[in-house]
Design an enzyme around this catalytic site. Structure first.
Site, PDB file in Angstrom:
ATOM      1  CD  GLU A   1      -8.743 -18.423   1.645  1.00 55.51           C
ATOM      2  OE1 GLU A   1      -8.088 -19.421   2.002  1.00 55.51           O
ATOM      3  OE2 GLU A   1      -9.174 -18.272   0.486  1.00 55.51           O
TER       4      GLU A   1
ATOM      5  CG  HIS B   1      -3.622 -29.634  -2.135  1.00 57.02           C
ATOM      6  ND1 HIS B   1      -3.935 -29.323  -0.833  1.00 57.02           N
ATOM      7  CD2 HIS B   1      -2.518 -28.911  -2.437  1.00 57.02           C
ATOM      8  CE1 HIS B   1      -3.073 -28.430  -0.379  1.00 57.02           C
ATOM      9  NE2 HIS B   1      -2.198 -28.161  -1.330  1.00 57.02           N
TER      10      HIS B   1
ATOM     11  NE  ARG C   1     -15.761 -33.323 -11.598  1.00 56.83           N
ATOM     12  CZ  ARG C   1     -15.048 -34.058 -10.765  1.00 56.83           C
ATOM     13  NH1 ARG C   1     -15.390 -35.317 -10.551  1.00 56.83           N
ATOM     14  NH2 ARG C   1     -13.999 -33.571 -10.136  1.00 56.83           N
TER      15      ARG C   1
END
Length: 396
Positions: free
Chosen positions: A63, A98, A160
């Protein structure tokens, strides 16, 4: 293809720095940051060995590694009639481990071209799966050279309504819970994209029961006093004064949200709301949040996911710092008064309310009663009964 040659070629194509990450990973196992091609082979072999040992699976992903990432997300809404809109962006870059701490809308320094591009990308993702209802498409933005022309990368979609949705409601004048109910009833979206515009700036802070000076450890106990915002901000909370904060649920006490005509006024309003909040009985991150809000770098819009770690010494008190003498003595007095009130309540509800055993006046046959009150941080306060009150001494 997990061959070293293929992975090295893909890393070069993506561009260094990159992150090697175990496919079956978690907890940081099998992860290596690589800053240039010369170190890739050794880092890959090390990551694969660790992944195989930890998970029985040596496969890895490659990544792009961003050195100054910003977490920017797009609020989307879609109905059952093919209509879909985005309600602009939220910047959730101020995070710790995080977890979001402060969120705001719009994102500081966001160019109109980039806002449109991210909104289009989010809507494309929602439409591709026939999505209905409220959703948040989250992106990581490479902000190493600012947002103008910055690359952004899809991270995930939360299907949501998010904790931070009030800042979007504030800048768009919408009620997203109402929208959810309307869409669930089969109605069309209340507004089209061209009807939506950004009005001012909104910021939300998450008030947690945690102790920043003690490594942000959770704090438990009874909320002896809880007064939030003083009417200066929107408050959303699931607890009230007298409730117990335990260990089994999220430590969030409340969300405070301020809206103003511009970012600086929103900051000022939210800082004032924190100043007018009182939390007694447990530790909280109230002071930490205020310092973050008013930090020069935050006020300048210089934010990314490393903000808190980079400025931690400015945001958190030194554990070895000397506490304010007056506050220590007031805390001791509050404990003594609360104890006296509890005793009076117990006396009133007993069968013998005039019994001397209920008294807390410190009477002794010879010398006045003396005790030592102990507080966290090895703080001791001596209290000596004196008539209807006490004589307190600290550092003597």
């Amino acid at each position: 293809d997990q061959s070293p040659a293929t992975l090295a070629r893909e890393a070069a194509r993506i561009g260094f720095p990159v992150l090697i990450k175990a496919v079956a990973g978690g907890g940081g196992k099998g992860m290596r940051r690589v800053d240039d091609g010369s170190a890739f082979a050794d880092a890959l072999a090390s990551a694969q060995r660790e992944a195989d040992g930890a998970f029985g699976d040596s496969r890895v992903l490659i990544e792009k590694y961003l050195t100054r990432p910003r977490h920017i997300e797009i609020q989307v809404f879609a109905d059952a009639h093919g209509n879909a809109v985005h309600l602009f962006e939220r910047d959730c870059s101020l995070q710790r481990r995080h977890q979001k701490v402060i969120e705001e809308a719009p994102a500081p320094g966001m160019p109109a071209v980039m806002r449109a591009a991210m909104g289009d990308a989010a809507l494309t993702a929602a439409k591709a799966i026939g999505y209905q209802g409220a959703g948040t498409v989250e992106f990581i933005v490479d902000a190493s050279h600012g947002l103008d022309g910055a690359a952004f990368y899809f991270m995930e979609m939360n299907t949501r309504l998010q904790v931070e949705h009030p800042v979007t409601e504030a800048i768009t004048g919408t009620d997203l819970v109402e929208w959810q109910i309307r869409v669930a009833r089969g109605e069309s979206l209340p507004r089209h994209q061209q009807d939506l515009a950004i009005d001012g700036h909104a910021i939300e802070v998450r008030l947690y029961a945690e102790d920043p000076a003690n490594g942000f450890l959770p704090s438990t106990g009874r909320l002896a006093r809880l007064s939030l915002a003083g009417g200066l901000a929107r408050v959303e909370s699931g607890v009230r004064e007298g409730d117990e904060i335990g260990i089994h649920y999220d430590p969030m006490i409340a969300k405070l949200i301020a809206h103003g005509p511009d970012r600086q006024s929103a900051i000022a309003s939210l800082a004032a709301a924190l100043d007018n909040s009182a939390i007694v009985g447990i530790a909280s991150n109230k002071t930490f949040l205020r310092r973050a809000l008013t930090h020069p770098a935050f006020c300048a819009g210089d934010v990314d996911t490393g903000f808190i770690a980079r400025h931690l010494s400015d945001l958190v008190d030194d554990k070895t710092a000397t506490p304010d003498d007056e506050l220590v003595l007031l805390g001791a007095l509050a404990r003594l008064i609360e104890r006296r009130h509890r005793a009076a309540h117990a006396a009133a509800s007993s069968g013998d309310p005039t019994s001397p055993w209920h008294e807390r006046d410190g009477w002794r046959l010879n010398l006045p009663a003396r005790e030592v009150l102990r507080f966290a941080g090895d703080i001791h306060v001596a209290a000596m009964a004196d008539g209807d009150g006490w004589r307190l001494s600290y550092r003597d």
